[in-house]
Design a protein around this motif. Structure first.
Motif, short mmCIF file in Angstrom:
data_model
loop_
_atom_site.label_atom_id
_atom_site.label_comp_id
_atom_site.label_asym_id
_atom_site.label_seq_id
_atom_site.Cartn_x
_atom_site.Cartn_y
_atom_site.Cartn_z
N UNK A 49 14.19 -2.44 -7.67
CA UNK A 49 15.17 -1.88 -8.61
C UNK A 49 16.05 -0.81 -7.97
N UNK A 50 15.43 0.10 -7.27
CA UNK A 50 16.17 1.23 -6.67
C UNK A 50 17.23 0.74 -5.68
N UNK A 51 16.87 -0.23 -4.86
CA UNK A 51 17.83 -0.73 -3.87
C UNK A 51 18.92 -1.61 -4.49
N UNK A 52 18.73 -2.03 -5.74
CA UNK A 52 19.72 -2.87 -6.42
C UNK A 52 20.49 -2.10 -7.50
N UNK A 53 20.36 -0.76 -7.51
CA UNK A 53 21.01 0.05 -8.55
C UNK A 53 22.52 -0.12 -8.60
N UNK A 54 23.17 -0.25 -7.46
CA UNK A 54 24.63 -0.44 -7.47
C UNK A 54 24.99 -1.73 -8.20
N UNK A 55 24.25 -2.79 -7.91
CA UNK A 55 24.46 -4.09 -8.57
C UNK A 55 24.22 -3.97 -10.08
N UNK A 56 23.15 -3.30 -10.46
CA UNK A 56 22.81 -3.15 -11.87
C UNK A 56 23.82 -2.25 -12.59
N UNK A 57 24.24 -1.19 -11.92
CA UNK A 57 25.22 -0.27 -12.52
C UNK A 57 26.56 -0.96 -12.75
N UNK A 58 26.86 -2.01 -11.98
CA UNK A 58 28.13 -2.72 -12.11
C UNK A 58 28.15 -3.71 -13.27
N UNK A 59 27.02 -3.96 -13.91
CA UNK A 59 26.97 -4.88 -15.05
C UNK A 59 27.84 -4.31 -16.17
N UNK A 60 28.73 -5.11 -16.70
CA UNK A 60 29.69 -4.65 -17.70
C UNK A 60 29.07 -4.37 -19.06
N UNK A 61 28.06 -5.14 -19.43
CA UNK A 61 27.43 -5.01 -20.74
C UNK A 61 26.39 -3.88 -20.71
N UNK A 62 25.99 -3.41 -21.91
CA UNK A 62 24.86 -2.48 -21.96
C UNK A 62 23.64 -3.15 -21.33
N UNK A 63 22.66 -2.36 -20.92
CA UNK A 63 21.48 -2.89 -20.23
C UNK A 63 20.21 -2.45 -20.97
N UNK A 64 19.31 -3.41 -21.15
CA UNK A 64 17.97 -3.14 -21.70
C UNK A 64 16.98 -3.55 -20.64
N UNK A 65 16.07 -2.65 -20.28
CA UNK A 65 15.02 -2.98 -19.33
C UNK A 65 13.72 -3.21 -20.08
N UNK A 66 12.92 -4.14 -19.59
CA UNK A 66 11.63 -4.44 -20.23
C UNK A 66 10.62 -4.83 -19.17
N UNK A 67 9.36 -4.86 -19.58
CA UNK A 67 8.28 -5.28 -18.70
C UNK A 67 7.15 -5.83 -19.56
#
Length: 102
Positions: A49-67
């Motif tokens: 997750x940490x190394x992909x934060x730039x990719x995730x931050x670029x998502x246009x829609x709101x984000x919900x994380x789950x596990x």
């Protein structure tokens, strides 16, 4: 009372974000994800997750994380909140799935 102090409860915020077309990110391992997940969700394990934060931050829609239970998604949310405000912890993927049909 908690609503007055903290604003929307977690579930209310998740429901609002889902209605606004949120992207759901499941932070479990790929093996866990294969056992069941929210349809259309992305699998980005917490370990990456940490190394992909730039990719995730670029998502246009709101984000919900789950596990599975909400612990790992809580950790992911704390990382994500440094980059964006339109995100929430859906806790378990099953809880998020059930909110899609409320």
């Amino acid at each position: 009372m908690l609503k007055k102090i903290f604003g929307r409860t977690g579930n209310e915020k998740v429901k609002v974000l889902l209605k606004n077309g949120a992207t759901v990110i499941d932070v479990r391992t790929p093996n866990e994800y294969r056992t069941g997940h929210v349809q259309g969700s992305l699998n980005i394990p917490l370990g990456t997750f940490k190394e992909r934060l730039d990719e995730i931050a670029a998502i246009q829609e709101p984000v919900i994380v789950c596990c599975r239970s909400g612990v790992r998604s809580g950790q992911a949310l704390s990382l994500l909140r440094r980059r964006r405000d339109d995100c929430a912890n859906g806790r378990s993927w099953k809880a998020v799935q059930s909110m899609l049909y409320d």
